[in-house]
Design a protein around this motif. Structure first.
Motif, mmCIF file in Angstrom:
data_model
loop_
_atom_site.group_PDB
_atom_site.id
_atom_site.type_symbol
_atom_site.label_atom_id
_atom_site.label_comp_id
_atom_site.label_asym_id
_atom_site.label_seq_id
_atom_site.Cartn_x
_atom_site.Cartn_y
_atom_site.Cartn_z
ATOM 1 N N LYS A 165 0.812 -1.171 0.160
ATOM 2 C CA LYS A 165 0.078 0.116 0.008
ATOM 3 C C LYS A 165 0.995 1.148 -0.041
ATOM 4 C CE LYS A 165 -3.733 -2.090 2.460
ATOM 5 N NZ LYS A 165 -4.692 -2.067 3.566
ATOM 6 N N VAL A 166 0.426 2.303 -0.905
ATOM 7 C CA VAL A 166 1.026 3.401 -0.435
ATOM 8 C C VAL A 166 1.129 4.196 0.704
ATOM 9 C CG1 VAL A 166 1.407 5.814 -1.459
ATOM 10 C CG2 VAL A 166 0.316 3.886 -3.022
ATOM 11 N N THR A 184 18.701 1.322 4.182
ATOM 12 C CA THR A 184 18.139 2.636 3.927
ATOM 13 C C THR A 184 16.731 2.368 4.094
ATOM 14 O OG1 THR A 184 18.512 2.620 1.588
ATOM 15 C CG2 THR A 184 19.950 3.900 2.817
ATOM 16 N N ALA A 185 15.868 3.123 4.512
ATOM 17 C CA ALA A 185 14.437 2.850 4.904
ATOM 18 C C ALA A 185 13.724 4.103 4.341
ATOM 19 C CB ALA A 185 14.133 2.679 6.166
ATOM 20 N N GLY A 186 12.469 3.860 4.095
ATOM 21 C CA GLY A 186 11.466 5.067 3.489
ATOM 22 C C GLY A 186 10.171 4.365 3.269
ATOM 23 N N ILE A 187 9.165 5.072 2.390
ATOM 24 C CA ILE A 187 7.844 4.740 2.391
ATOM 25 C C ILE A 187 7.578 4.325 0.942
ATOM 26 C CG2 ILE A 187 7.091 5.740 4.471
ATOM 27 C CD1 ILE A 187 5.794 7.810 2.381
ATOM 28 N N VAL A 188 6.565 3.503 0.436
ATOM 29 C CA VAL A 188 6.013 3.522 -0.989
ATOM 30 C C VAL A 188 5.370 4.710 -1.237
ATOM 31 C CG1 VAL A 188 4.418 2.175 -2.277
ATOM 32 C CG2 VAL A 188 5.898 0.849 -0.443
ATOM 33 N N SER A 189 5.900 5.526 -2.473
ATOM 34 C CA SER A 189 5.462 6.718 -2.853
ATOM 35 C C SER A 189 4.343 6.538 -3.707
ATOM 36 C CB SER A 189 6.475 7.532 -3.424
ATOM 37 O OG SER A 189 7.432 7.633 -2.636
ATOM 38 N N ALA A 190 4.220 5.401 -4.604
ATOM 39 C CA ALA A 190 3.330 5.320 -5.654
ATOM 40 C C ALA A 190 3.749 3.803 -6.252
ATOM 41 C CB ALA A 190 3.376 6.317 -6.708
ATOM 42 N N GLN A 205 7.250 3.043 -6.782
ATOM 43 C CA GLN A 205 8.037 4.439 -6.512
ATOM 44 C C GLN A 205 8.408 4.406 -4.948
ATOM 45 O OE1 GLN A 205 6.667 8.092 -8.268
ATOM 46 N NE2 GLN A 205 7.547 9.006 -6.781
ATOM 47 N N THR A 206 9.420 4.633 -4.429
ATOM 48 C CA THR A 206 9.686 5.005 -3.170
ATOM 49 C C THR A 206 10.489 6.218 -2.919
ATOM 50 O OG1 THR A 206 11.882 3.888 -2.799
ATOM 51 C CG2 THR A 206 9.908 2.306 -2.998
ATOM 52 N N ASP A 207 10.692 6.626 -1.663
ATOM 53 C CA ASP A 207 11.620 7.835 -1.335
ATOM 54 C C ASP A 207 12.875 7.139 -0.314
ATOM 55 O OD1 ASP A 207 10.547 6.985 1.180
ATOM 56 O OD2 ASP A 207 10.100 9.253 1.646
ATOM 57 N N VAL A 208 12.994 5.641 -0.521
ATOM 58 C CA VAL A 208 14.313 5.054 0.039
ATOM 59 C C VAL A 208 15.507 5.745 -0.774
ATOM 60 C CG1 VAL A 208 15.450 2.883 0.370
ATOM 61 C CG2 VAL A 208 12.861 3.005 0.523
ATOM 62 N N ARG A 236 18.962 14.101 -11.457
ATOM 63 C CA ARG A 236 19.665 15.225 -12.243
ATOM 64 C C ARG A 236 20.996 15.199 -12.156
ATOM 65 N NH1 ARG A 236 14.977 19.900 -12.433
ATOM 66 N NH2 ARG A 236 13.384 18.704 -13.674
ATOM 67 N N THR A 237 21.528 14.654 -10.776
ATOM 68 C CA THR A 237 22.975 14.988 -10.738
ATOM 69 C C THR A 237 23.745 13.329 -10.719
ATOM 70 O OG1 THR A 237 22.306 14.549 -8.283
ATOM 71 C CG2 THR A 237 22.313 16.666 -9.118
ATOM 72 N N GLY A 238 22.874 12.282 -10.772
ATOM 73 C CA GLY A 238 23.546 11.036 -10.762
ATOM 74 C C GLY A 238 23.647 10.580 -9.079
ATOM 75 N N GLY A 239 23.083 11.235 -8.224
ATOM 76 C CA GLY A 239 23.121 11.000 -6.990
ATOM 77 C C GLY A 239 21.384 10.846 -6.657
ATOM 78 N N PHE A 240 21.158 10.563 -5.173
ATOM 79 C CA PHE A 240 19.805 10.205 -4.820
ATOM 80 C C PHE A 240 19.028 11.465 -4.753
ATOM 81 C CE2 PHE A 240 16.541 9.862 -1.448
ATOM 82 C CZ PHE A 240 15.956 9.170 -1.942
ATOM 83 N N MET A 241 17.644 11.754 -5.154
ATOM 84 C CA MET A 241 17.201 13.031 -5.225
ATOM 85 C C MET A 241 15.600 12.675 -4.507
ATOM 86 S SD MET A 241 17.983 15.079 -8.641
ATOM 87 C CE MET A 241 17.356 16.400 -8.332
ATOM 88 N N GLY A 242 15.394 11.645 -4.019
ATOM 89 C CA GLY A 242 14.072 11.454 -3.556
ATOM 90 C C GLY A 242 13.091 10.443 -4.022
ATOM 91 N N LEU A 243 13.455 9.966 -5.298
ATOM 92 C CA LEU A 243 12.807 9.201 -6.196
ATOM 93 C C LEU A 243 13.475 7.990 -6.742
ATOM 94 C CD1 LEU A 243 11.108 11.925 -8.714
ATOM 95 C CD2 LEU A 243 10.097 10.497 -6.933
ATOM 96 N N SER A 244 13.114 6.780 -6.136
ATOM 97 C CA SER A 244 13.746 5.510 -6.634
ATOM 98 C C SER A 244 12.596 4.539 -6.875
ATOM 99 C CB SER A 244 14.568 4.759 -5.427
ATOM 100 O OG SER A 244 13.637 4.719 -4.231
ATOM 101 N N PHE A 245 13.072 3.483 -7.895
ATOM 102 C CA PHE A 245 11.942 2.598 -8.448
ATOM 103 C C PHE A 245 12.424 1.404 -8.059
ATOM 104 C CE2 PHE A 245 11.595 6.778 -10.532
ATOM 105 C CZ PHE A 245 10.253 7.010 -10.401
ATOM 106 N N ALA A 246 11.468 0.223 -7.850
ATOM 107 C CA ALA A 246 11.748 -0.981 -7.516
ATOM 108 C C ALA A 246 10.772 -1.945 -8.609
ATOM 109 C CB ALA A 246 11.571 -1.384 -6.330
#
Length: 477
Positions: A165-166, A184-190, A205-208, A236-246
């Motif tokens: 669930k989101v 690293t931890a986060g939540i399901v964003s979408a 989509q997560t913010d992990v 846009r930089t090659g590093g983490f910007m708050g959007l990751s996909f699994a």
């Protein structure tokens, strides 16, 4: 006034003390320590080696030297027997992540992690190293199944991505920038995200926090079950910007099953090119709001063409599943069985129509890139103004708004047409105000005109039409 407020303040403070335990229980952050201790040993670091270079970069004529000449060995050492100067073969290494899914050594990772690898080393948390072989790889889902020789290996438990669930907490373990077993931890964003380069995967989509090196690692839920495989970040930089996909684990395990049983992955194919229904398009189709996938082109001889689907149909449901946007359709069709009959619900001329379609198998990327393009027989040659043209199909005429006739420019040779600005993909509708009925008629008409005179070609490019004046050269011999 202060004497009245004091008892109220004390009462509020007392209530907060009484309710504090309940608030902490409701809003307390999860503890990941047990999850990491239990599952960390099954997460592996993957190191690969690729060889770059080695292709011939120059060629030389080897002089005819006698074998006892002091230059004989020199020339052949550097240029070889064929006189080729080879570039240096340069090994390079890359790092990624993965995880063990069986006690006998099945390992999952991303296809791009092991693509082109000449050597794959799997390293566990207790510093053991294994040489891995690729059982199978699927670029479209970015999943690779590896095998290592081992017994009683630690392995993860698999969950269900459909149950995610989101807003749910998730945890990733991997090797960002080579720092092994980082959590690293986060939540399901979408859920169900479709990326431009991956039409057949409904990503989670997560913010992990994910960085290079995390690719191929597992995404866990709070029950310690793998629900996804880390694949991409948006940056846009090659590093983490708050959007990751699994990649959802349900999609992953379907790919794994097919790789094990068939050695490749088959996906359902409808044979259409689609686009989104915009607000303006929805209004012209009489729809109260935008929804569905608009068929822009039906590919020749594909399943859709054989079933009667048409350009202009809007697919609203596929096998009973709603299609809210055009990006939702490819994963649904791709997950369907090849040769299965599917019911497609479309909006056509303001009416709901249900059509039965027998799905084909999605062609490979190279074949798919050529699907629907007009082809030329091998012996086709350019006409006197440097064009190779082909007839328009009924679907192409409908797509481009051409009532009848017309030809499409498939190729340009050096000639007058290229000089004045004719381009590949242009449609030629008339010559000297005479409608063009076919490619054969167009070439024959051109060949019959005398050299030196100018002719006017009426050309359609996109939605615009304009005339080009071309002076005819001599007919090629």
């Amino acid at each position: 006034m202060s004497s009245i407020r004091l008892p109220v303040a004390l009462l509020v403070a007392a209530l907060l003390v009484l309710l504090a335990p309940f608030g902490v229980a409701a809003r307390g952050l999860p503890a990941f320590t047990d999850l990491i201790e239990q599952n960390g040993p099954a997460v592996v670091n993957i190191s690969t080696q690729q060889i770059h270079g080695g292709a011939p970069t120059m060629q030389f004529a080897i002089p005819d030297l006698p074998e006892d000449s002091p230059f004989y060995d020199l020339f052949r050492r550097f240029f070889g027997e064929e006189g080729e100067l080879h570039g240096e073969q340069i090994p390079s290494r890359s790092l990624g992540s993965g995880f063990i899914i069986s006690s006998d050594g099945d390992v999952l990772t991303n296809a791009h992690v092991v693509d082109g690898a000449t050597e794959i080393i799997v390293r566990t948390s207790d510093r053991r190293e294994f040489v891995a072989t690729v059982v199978g790889s699927d670029k479209r889902s970015d999943i690779a199944l590896l095998k290592i020789d081992g017994e009683d290996l630690p392995f993860v438990r698999l969950g269900s991505s459909d149950d995610l669930k989101v807003g749910e907490w998730v945890l990733a373990i991997g090797s960002p920038f080579g720092f092994e077993h980082s959590a690293t931890a986060g939540i399901v964003s979408a859920k169900g995200r479709n990326l431009p380069s991956d039409n057949y995967v409904p990503f989670i989509q997560t913010d992990v926090a994910i960085n290079p090196g995390n690719s191929g690692g597992p995404l866990f839920n709070l029950d310690g079950e793998v629900v996804g495989v880390i694949s991409q970040i948006y940056s846009r930089t090659g590093g983490f910007m708050g959007l990751s996909f699994a990649i959802p684990i349900d999609v992953v395990m379907d790919v794994v099953h097919q790789l094990k049983t068939k050695g490749h992955v088959s996906r359902g194919w409808l044979g259409v090119l689609i686009q989104d229904v915009t607000r303006e398009l929805a209004e012209t189709f009489g729809m109260p709001q935008p929804r569905g996938a608009l068929i822009a082109q039906v590919l020749p001889d594909g399943p859709a063409a054989q079933s009667g689907l048409k350009a202009g149909d809007i697919i609203l449901r596929f096998n009973g599943i709603d299609v809210p946007t055009s990006s939702a359709l490819p994963p649904i069709v791709g997950a369907s069985s090849v040769d299965a009959t599917a019911e497609v619900e479309v909006l056509r001329d303001g009416e709901i129509v249900r059509i039965q379609v027998v799905l084909g198998e999605l062609p490979d990327e190279d074949a798919l890139a050529q699907t629907g393009r007009p082809t030329q027989p091998p012996q086709a040659t350019a006409n006197r103004i440097g064009l190779i043209v082909s007839d328009l199909s009924a679907e192409q005429r409908a797509e481009f708004g051409v009532e009848q006739g017309g030809v499409q420019v498939d190729s340009l040779a050096n000639g007058e047409a290229e000089r004045v600005g004719i381009r590949v993909g242009d449609l030629i509708l008339a010559i000297n105000n005479q409608p063009i009925e076919s490619a054969a008629q167009f070439n024959e008409y051109l060949a019959g005109l005398e050299a030196g005179r100018s002719v006017a070609l009426w050309v359609q490019r996109g939605d615009g039409r304009l005339f080009y004046a071309i002076r005819l050269p001599e007919n090629p011999r």
